[in-house]
Each structure stands twice: as C-alpha cells, then as structure tokens.
Design a protein around this motif. Structure first.
Motif, PDB file in Angstrom:
ATOM      1  N   ASP A  70       0.835  -1.199   0.000  1.00  0.00           N
ATOM      2  CA  ASP A  70       0.000   0.000   0.000  1.00  0.00           C
ATOM      3  C   ASP A  70       0.875   1.255   0.000  1.00  0.00           C
ATOM      4  OD1 ASP A  70      -2.743   1.285   0.486  1.00  0.00           O
ATOM      5  OD2 ASP A  70      -1.622   2.010   2.229  1.00  0.00           O
ATOM      6  N   ARG A  71       1.944   1.211   0.768  1.00  0.00           N
ATOM      7  CA  ARG A  71       2.845   2.361   0.882  1.00  0.00           C
ATOM      8  C   ARG A  71       3.552   2.642  -0.450  1.00  0.00           C
ATOM      9  NH1 ARG A  71       4.950   0.668   5.076  1.00  0.00           N
ATOM     10  NH2 ARG A  71       6.938  -0.191   4.328  1.00  0.00           N
ATOM     11  N   ILE A  72       4.077   1.593  -1.108  1.00  0.00           N
ATOM     12  CA  ILE A  72       4.827   1.846  -2.345  1.00  0.00           C
ATOM     13  C   ILE A  72       3.896   2.187  -3.509  1.00  0.00           C
ATOM     14  CG2 ILE A  72       6.770   0.425  -1.626  1.00  0.00           C
ATOM     15  CD1 ILE A  72       5.829  -1.703  -3.592  1.00  0.00           C
ATOM     16  N   LEU A  73       2.688   1.651  -3.501  1.00  0.00           N
ATOM     17  CA  LEU A  73       1.747   2.000  -4.573  1.00  0.00           C
ATOM     18  C   LEU A  73       1.309   3.451  -4.446  1.00  0.00           C
ATOM     19  CD1 LEU A  73      -0.452  -1.229  -4.778  1.00  0.00           C
ATOM     20  CD2 LEU A  73       1.232  -0.428  -6.445  1.00  0.00           C
ATOM     21  N   ARG A  74       1.071   3.898  -3.248  1.00  0.00           N
ATOM     22  CA  ARG A  74       0.677   5.295  -3.053  1.00  0.00           C
ATOM     23  C   ARG A  74       1.850   6.228  -3.354  1.00  0.00           C
ATOM     24  NH1 ARG A  74      -4.380   5.538  -0.857  1.00  0.00           N
ATOM     25  NH2 ARG A  74      -5.130   3.651   0.166  1.00  0.00           N
ATOM     26  N   ARG A  75       3.073   5.773  -3.075  1.00  0.00           N
ATOM     27  CA  ARG A  75       4.246   6.557  -3.423  1.00  0.00           C
ATOM     28  C   ARG A  75       4.334   6.757  -4.933  1.00  0.00           C
ATOM     29  NH1 ARG A  75       9.925   3.854  -2.193  1.00  0.00           N
ATOM     30  NH2 ARG A  75       8.893   3.549  -0.186  1.00  0.00           N
ATOM     31  N   SER A  76       3.863   5.761  -5.686  1.00  0.00           N
ATOM     32  CA  SER A  76       3.880   5.853  -7.144  1.00  0.00           C
ATOM     33  C   SER A  76       2.696   6.643  -7.693  1.00  0.00           C
ATOM     34  CB  SER A  76       3.879   4.442  -7.749  1.00  0.00           C
ATOM     35  OG  SER A  76       5.004   3.707  -7.313  1.00  0.00           O
ATOM     36  N   GLY A  77       1.893   7.210  -6.801  1.00  0.00           N
ATOM     37  CA  GLY A  77       0.788   8.055  -7.229  1.00  0.00           C
ATOM     38  C   GLY A  77      -0.524   7.334  -7.424  1.00  0.00           C
ATOM     39  N   ASN A  78      -0.616   6.067  -7.010  1.00  0.00           N
ATOM     40  CA  ASN A  78      -1.835   5.285  -7.179  1.00  0.00           C
ATOM     41  C   ASN A  78      -2.611   5.249  -5.873  1.00  0.00           C
ATOM     42  OD1 ASN A  78      -1.516   3.972  -9.992  1.00  0.00           O
ATOM     43  ND2 ASN A  78       0.487   3.795  -9.019  1.00  0.00           N
ATOM     44  N   ARG A  79      -3.882   5.586  -5.952  1.00  0.00           N
ATOM     45  CA  ARG A  79      -4.667   5.695  -4.727  1.00  0.00           C
ATOM     46  C   ARG A  79      -6.059   5.079  -4.827  1.00  0.00           C
ATOM     47  NH1 ARG A  79      -2.262   9.276  -1.306  1.00  0.00           N
ATOM     48  NH2 ARG A  79      -0.623  10.569  -2.179  1.00  0.00           N
ATOM     49  N   GLY A  80      -6.385   4.478  -5.990  1.00  0.00           N
ATOM     50  CA  GLY A  80      -7.778   4.108  -6.139  1.00  0.00           C
ATOM     51  C   GLY A  80      -8.084   2.648  -6.366  1.00  0.00           C
ATOM     52  N   SER A  81      -7.623   2.079  -7.465  1.00  0.00           N
ATOM     53  CA  SER A  81      -8.100   0.756  -7.864  1.00  0.00           C
ATOM     54  C   SER A  81      -6.935  -0.143  -8.260  1.00  0.00           C
ATOM     55  CB  SER A  81      -9.062   0.894  -9.045  1.00  0.00           C
ATOM     56  OG  SER A  81      -8.434   1.551 -10.137  1.00  0.00           O
ATOM     57  N   LEU A  82      -7.131  -1.435  -8.034  1.00  0.00           N
ATOM     58  CA  LEU A  82      -6.093  -2.392  -8.414  1.00  0.00           C
ATOM     59  C   LEU A  82      -6.711  -3.723  -8.789  1.00  0.00           C
ATOM     60  CD1 LEU A  82      -5.443  -4.695  -5.995  1.00  0.00           C
ATOM     61  CD2 LEU A  82      -4.515  -2.672  -4.871  1.00  0.00           C
ATOM     62  N   ILE A  83      -5.920  -4.496  -9.540  1.00  0.00           N
ATOM     63  CA  ILE A  83      -6.300  -5.845  -9.948  1.00  0.00           C
ATOM     64  C   ILE A  83      -5.308  -6.810  -9.322  1.00  0.00           C
ATOM     65  CG2 ILE A  83      -6.651  -7.405 -11.901  1.00  0.00           C
ATOM     66  CD1 ILE A  83      -6.980  -4.719 -13.560  1.00  0.00           C
ATOM     67  N   ASP A  84      -5.817  -7.797  -8.619  1.00  0.00           N
ATOM     68  CA  ASP A  84      -4.990  -8.844  -8.023  1.00  0.00           C
ATOM     69  C   ASP A  84      -5.085 -10.071  -8.922  1.00  0.00           C
ATOM     70  OD1 ASP A  84      -3.575 -10.576  -6.447  1.00  0.00           O
ATOM     71  OD2 ASP A  84      -4.824 -10.354  -4.659  1.00  0.00           O
ATOM     72  N   VAL A  85      -4.017 -10.347  -9.658  1.00  0.00           N
ATOM     73  CA  VAL A  85      -3.987 -11.441 -10.622  1.00  0.00           C
ATOM     74  C   VAL A  85      -3.507 -12.708  -9.915  1.00  0.00           C
ATOM     75  CG1 VAL A  85      -3.066 -12.209 -12.848  1.00  0.00           C
ATOM     76  CG2 VAL A  85      -3.479  -9.767 -12.429  1.00  0.00           C
ATOM     77  N   CYS A  86      -4.180 -13.827 -10.187  1.00  0.00           N
ATOM     78  CA  CYS A  86      -3.919 -15.073  -9.444  1.00  0.00           C
ATOM     79  C   CYS A  86      -4.152 -14.821  -7.957  1.00  0.00           C
ATOM     80  CB  CYS A  86      -2.510 -15.598  -9.688  1.00  0.00           C
ATOM     81  SG  CYS A  86      -2.117 -15.949 -11.411  1.00  0.00           S
ATOM     82  N   CYS A  87      -5.318 -14.287  -7.648  1.00  0.00           N
ATOM     83  CA  CYS A  87      -5.604 -13.800  -6.294  1.00  0.00           C
ATOM     84  C   CYS A  87      -5.861 -14.903  -5.287  1.00  0.00           C
ATOM     85  CB  CYS A  87      -6.800 -12.845  -6.320  1.00  0.00           C
ATOM     86  SG  CYS A  87      -8.377 -13.649  -6.720  1.00  0.00           S
ATOM     87  N   GLY A  88      -6.050 -16.156  -5.749  1.00  0.00           N
ATOM     88  CA  GLY A  88      -6.345 -17.238  -4.818  1.00  0.00           C
ATOM     89  C   GLY A  88      -7.620 -16.956  -4.045  1.00  0.00           C
ATOM     90  N   TYR A  89      -7.570 -17.176  -2.736  1.00  0.00           N
ATOM     91  CA  TYR A  89      -8.758 -16.972  -1.908  1.00  0.00           C
ATOM     92  C   TYR A  89      -8.892 -15.532  -1.404  1.00  0.00           C
ATOM     93  CZ  TYR A  89      -5.270 -18.125   1.704  1.00  0.00           C
ATOM     94  OH  TYR A  89      -4.136 -18.175   2.497  1.00  0.00           O
ATOM     95  N   GLY A  90      -8.132 -14.623  -1.997  1.00  0.00           N
ATOM     96  CA  GLY A  90      -8.362 -13.198  -1.785  1.00  0.00           C
ATOM     97  C   GLY A  90      -7.735 -12.591  -0.560  1.00  0.00           C
ATOM     98  N   ARG A  91      -6.683 -13.213  -0.035  1.00  0.00           N
ATOM     99  CA  ARG A  91      -6.136 -12.673   1.216  1.00  0.00           C
ATOM    100  C   ARG A  91      -5.542 -11.286   1.014  1.00  0.00           C
ATOM    101  NH1 ARG A  91      -0.681 -13.299   2.669  1.00  0.00           N
ATOM    102  NH2 ARG A  91       0.646 -14.238   1.067  1.00  0.00           N
ATOM    103  N   HIS A  92      -4.824 -11.045  -0.081  1.00  0.00           N
ATOM    104  CA  HIS A  92      -4.308  -9.699  -0.351  1.00  0.00           C
ATOM    105  C   HIS A  92      -5.418  -8.780  -0.840  1.00  0.00           C
ATOM    106  CE1 HIS A  92      -0.313 -11.858  -0.803  1.00  0.00           C
ATOM    107  NE2 HIS A  92      -0.022 -10.900   0.050  1.00  0.00           N
ATOM    108  N   ALA A  93      -6.229  -9.268  -1.764  1.00  0.00           N
ATOM    109  CA  ALA A  93      -7.259  -8.427  -2.373  1.00  0.00           C
ATOM    110  C   ALA A  93      -8.199  -7.847  -1.325  1.00  0.00           C
ATOM    111  CB  ALA A  93      -8.042  -9.235  -3.409  1.00  0.00           C
ATOM    112  N   ASN A  94      -8.688  -8.677  -0.429  1.00  0.00           N
ATOM    113  CA  ASN A  94      -9.630  -8.182   0.575  1.00  0.00           C
ATOM    114  C   ASN A  94      -8.945  -7.286   1.601  1.00  0.00           C
ATOM    115  OD1 ASN A  94     -12.160  -9.199  -0.269  1.00  0.00           O
ATOM    116  ND2 ASN A  94     -11.596 -11.254   0.422  1.00  0.00           N
TER     117      ASN A  94
END
Length: 254
Positions: A36-60
């Motif tokens: 979350d910290r590095i994505l926001r540092r890159s200017g991203n604050r809204g939406s993401l896609i979790d590819v090969c998300c499995g049972y959603g532990r990161h996504a949720n």
C-alpha cells in the motif's frame, strides 16, 4: 489419484487452496502495509487488480484500506471464498474466475499485482508474456505493475545439489510433499508436489521459469513499462542477488 500440470492441478484443488497454502492474517497485513505504501508513493490511490488472487487474502486486505479491488483466479472455489469474505465485510472488492493470460476487466485500474510467487505458474515463457500483456491492457495510462517472484540467485544456491531439495509441510487438513530442483540449464525450477487430503491425492509436475530483474525489465519494456522500484521481500528490504529470498519489482508505463 489426480496427476497433471499447473492449470489442472489448481482447478482440481479448487477451494482447498486456502488449506494447501494457509498464511495468517498478520502476515497478510504486514505485506499489504508495504505494498500500500509503495503504490501510493507511485501516485496510485484508487483501484487495483490482483492477478492469481487465490482466496483473496491480499485483495480483501487492500479493500479494507479503501482500495477498489478486482481479483481474478482460475479456481472457482477460491473465488467463491474470496467473494464470501468481501460480502460479509461489505468490502469494495469483486472477483471473477478468469485465466491470468486472457483476463479482462470492465474498467482500467491504477495497478495490477501478481503476488505469492504466482508469476511463472503458467509453466512456460509464452504464457508469462501473455499474462503481462493482459495486465498491460488492464491498467490505465499511469498504471503500475508489481510482481513478487522467486529470486533466481537465491534459488540457484538453495537448489545447488543435483539431488534437489525435499520438504514435507503439514497443512490444516493434510500433508504436502515437495520436491524441487533446477533444470539442467538453471532457467527454471522443477516442481513435483504431492498433496494428500484424506483419501484424495493431488499431484503437480511442472517447470516454473525463473526470471532475473534484467530479464523482467526486458519483458516489461516490450510492453511499454520501465522499472521504478526493486526490493528483496515484502518488508521492503534491499535486494541482494544471492541472499534475498524474493524479487519484488515495480514497473510504471514509460
């Protein structure tokens, strides 16, 4: 007994993946803290896609922090588990059963992630390139792509013995036997897995390509991305070619 390659293995395993590779909530929170910290540092604050998300532990977990999340995975059972958690907690997360090489989303996202060393699970380099192409199509013009991968230098030392490496791992409802070795040209890991759950036995036999940061840079550059960040794990430690267990790469459109 069921025995086949990665796609059939994960389809057959289906909802049992959460018991095959269980990880605690504290581990997930720590990993997402960093991401979350590095994505926001890159200017991203809204939406993401979790590819090969499995049972959603990161996504949720991302959704709990205010991200709008779309998770894709080939396993219907895993997607059902992820969807149920999101529904129970009223999270802004949607999930769909799709192949990482061909997935599509209705709206482009700020970021796309492949975590848990899932990149390479297709078992061939053409499939991995197709996965990157799908991620490229799924992110916007300022989009970021992030990978958590095996570090080939570390794997070369860990699997230096010609006999390979065997390990047994107890799960919540069974036992998994893993045998790993390097291909003769050291470009891939040979995986042989036997997972026993009661009377069921699942087997996986595959070669998983290994990628250096330079080879990933070349692949991503062909798709219009340049590397902006490099780490040795999801704690944010500095990358070391031979001592870091993981290779964390973050790319942004050129």
């Amino acid at each position: 007994m069921v025995e086949h390659g990665p796609e059939a293995f994960f389809l057959e395993l289906d909802g049992l993946y959460s018991t095959y590779r269980p990880l605690g909530a504290d581990v997930t929170r720590r990993e997402v803290d960093f991401l979350d910290r590095i994505l926001r540092r890159s200017g991203n604050r809204g939406s993401l896609i979790d590819v090969c998300c499995g049972y959603g532990r990161h996504a949720n977990e991302f959704a709990r922090r205010g991200w709008q999340v779309h998770g894709v995975d080939i396993s219907p059972g895993s997607i059902q588990q992820a969807t149920e958690v999101a529904r129970e907690e009223s999270l802004s997360a949607a999930f769909s059963v799709q192949d990482c090489r061909t997935f599509e989303v209705r709206e482009k996202a700020d970021a796309a992630l492949v975590l848990g060393t899932s990149f390479g699970i297709c078992g061939d380099r053409d499939g991995d390139d197709a996965c990157v192409a799908a991620m490229t199509r799924a992110v916007n013009e300022q989009g970021v792509i992030c990978f958590e991968m095996f570090n080939p230098g570390f794997e070369a030392l860990r699997l230096a013995s010609p006999e390979g490496l065997y390990r047994e791992r107890r799960t919540t409802n069974g036992v998994a036997h893993h045998f790993e070795s390097l291909t003769p040209d050291r470009s891939a890991k040979e995986y042989n897995v036997e997972y026993r759950v009661g009377e069921k036995v699942f087997k996986l036999n595959m070669n998983m390509p290994l990628y250096s940061s330079d080879s990933m840079d070349d692949m991503l550059y062909r798709h219009g991305f340049k590397r902006v960040l490099l780490f040795g794990n999801l704690n944010g430690d500095q990358y070391d070619q031979y001592n870091s267990e993981r290779l964390i790469l973050v790319y942004q459109r050129c």
